[in-house]
Design an enzyme around this catalytic site. Structure first.
Site, PDB file in Angstrom:
ATOM      1  N   CYS A  20       2.981  -4.809   6.792  1.00 62.60           N
ATOM      2  CA  CYS A  20       2.694  -4.443   5.413  1.00 62.60           C
ATOM      3  C   CYS A  20       3.929  -3.840   4.750  1.00 62.60           C
ATOM      4  O   CYS A  20       4.902  -3.479   5.412  1.00 62.60           O
ATOM      5  CB  CYS A  20       1.546  -3.449   5.357  1.00 62.60           C
ATOM      6  SG  CYS A  20      -0.026  -4.149   5.892  1.00 62.60           S
ATOM      7  N   HIS A  52       0.838  -1.206   0.000  1.00 59.96           N
ATOM      8  CA  HIS A  52       0.000   0.000   0.000  1.00 59.96           C
ATOM      9  C   HIS A  52       0.868   1.249   0.000  1.00 59.96           C
ATOM     10  O   HIS A  52       2.100   1.192   0.101  1.00 59.96           O
ATOM     11  CB  HIS A  52      -0.983   0.000   1.172  1.00 59.96           C
ATOM     12  CG  HIS A  52      -0.383   0.017   2.541  1.00 59.96           C
ATOM     13  ND1 HIS A  52       0.242   1.122   3.077  1.00 59.96           N
ATOM     14  CD2 HIS A  52      -0.334  -0.946   3.504  1.00 59.96           C
ATOM     15  CE1 HIS A  52       0.639   0.857   4.302  1.00 59.96           C
ATOM     16  NE2 HIS A  52       0.322  -0.398   4.592  1.00 59.96           N
TER      17      HIS A  52
END
Length: 330
Positions: free
Chosen positions: A291, A275
């Site tokens: 992440c 992301h």
């Protein structure tokens, strides 16, 4: 901005160039491991041969006991770095560029690190601060796999400059000349390779050719990003990404402008995503909850390039054993 890499069956070697006295031989990266041509890869350029420049046999050395001329390290050979006295001093060992250093030579090094996909918040300003130290250290972690004299100090010394001189693309190009990961993980083609220790993400097209390299931020020590083969499970546009940020963290900008949810290759949920970020100054570090963060510009490219079902390999280093020559998959 697409460039061919070597076909999978002719994987780029990660062994250092075959030279005597590698720690002091000038133009280190210009010597191939064998008299054959070595593949050189740059985003924006096709493969180009790197000619074997080793001295031919037959030149006698002075006998023992006879003074031999002192070897003076050569200045950088890559056109990015030529004609810069500051870098000639670094190459000779007369100067090390650390915190507080500044100059046009350092600016050229910073611009090169950016073109090679290393995070350098604030850009190439010609001043050595914390972000330059971080970018150099991430490069040194990468380069030390093939240049053992390179240490992750965050300062620009002669060994680091020799490695950068060898690996950097030509002026105006992105990527690097060699030392790239394979686009295959355990025999399966991947679209993305995430190298955790150097904080870079490599994007390949469907033919296994390198498209670009982006800086990333990965999991903190308490919540590390896990290595292995993963798959894009869901793609979220900006509205969905901002809604997820608001729901999970009460901050609609925390995930940036795009998100790609990942599962393990066997279908298990991984809890990890590719992301964007609202904290670009932290790229190049271990700071996330697992992440893999990218700049918002980079995650747009990744989101547009990837499809649901595309594979993503997460590795510690670009030469980790699972990345290799493709083989049949049962």
């Amino acid at each position: 901005m697409t460039s061919s890499i070597s076909p999978p069956e002719s994987r780029i070697s990660f062994l250092p160039p075959d030279v005597s006295d590698a720690a002091s031989t000038p133009a280190l990266g210009k010597t191939a491991r064998s008299p054959k041509l070595a593949s050189r890869v740059t985003v924006g350029q096709g493969p180009q041969p790197a000619l074997d420049a080793r001295p031919r046999s037959g030149t006698p050395l002075p006998p023992e006991g006879v003074d031999r001329p002192a070897r003076t390290p050569a200045p950088p050979d890559n056109a990015r770095f030529t004609g810069l006295p500051q870098l000639a001093d670094v190459a000779s060992g007369a100067q090390v560029l650390g915190p507080g250093s500044q100059g046009e030579g350092l600016r050229a090094v910073q611009a090169t690190l950016l073109d090679m996909g290393f995070a350098l918040h604030g850009g190439a300003d010609g001043r050595h601060g914390p972000h330059t130290s971080r970018a150099l250290r991430n490069f040194q972690v990468h380069a030390s796999r093939t240049f053992p004299a390179v240490l992750p100090t965050g300062a620009l010394d002669a060994a680091t400059l020799r490695a950068l001189d060898a690996l950097a693309p030509a002026p105006g190009a992105r990527g690097q000349t060699w030392g790239l990961p394979s686009a295959f993980f355990d025999g399966q083609q991947v679209r993305v390779v995430v190298a955790l220790r150097e904080h870079r993400t490599f994007l390949f097209d469907t033919r296994g050719q390198l498209v670009d390299i982006f800086p990333n931020a990965t999991g903190a020590a308490a919540s590390p990003t896990r290595t292995g083969l993963k798959v894009v499970r869901t793609k979220l546009d900006q509205l969905a990404t901002e809604a997820a940020g608001a729901r999970l963290w009460n901050d609609r900008h925390v995930f940036g402008v795009r998100m790609l949810d990942l599962s393990w290759a066997d279908g298990r949920h991984s809890g990890e995503e590719l992301h964007g970020t609202n904290a670009p100054a932290l790229l190049g570090t271990d700071v996330s909850h697992g992440c893999i963060r990218h700049s918002n510009e980079a995650v747009r490219v990744l989101h547009d390039a990837l499809s649901v079902g595309d594979r993503v390999a997460v590795v510690e280093h670009v030469d980790d054993p699972p990345l290799g020559v493709p083989r049949p998959v049962a």
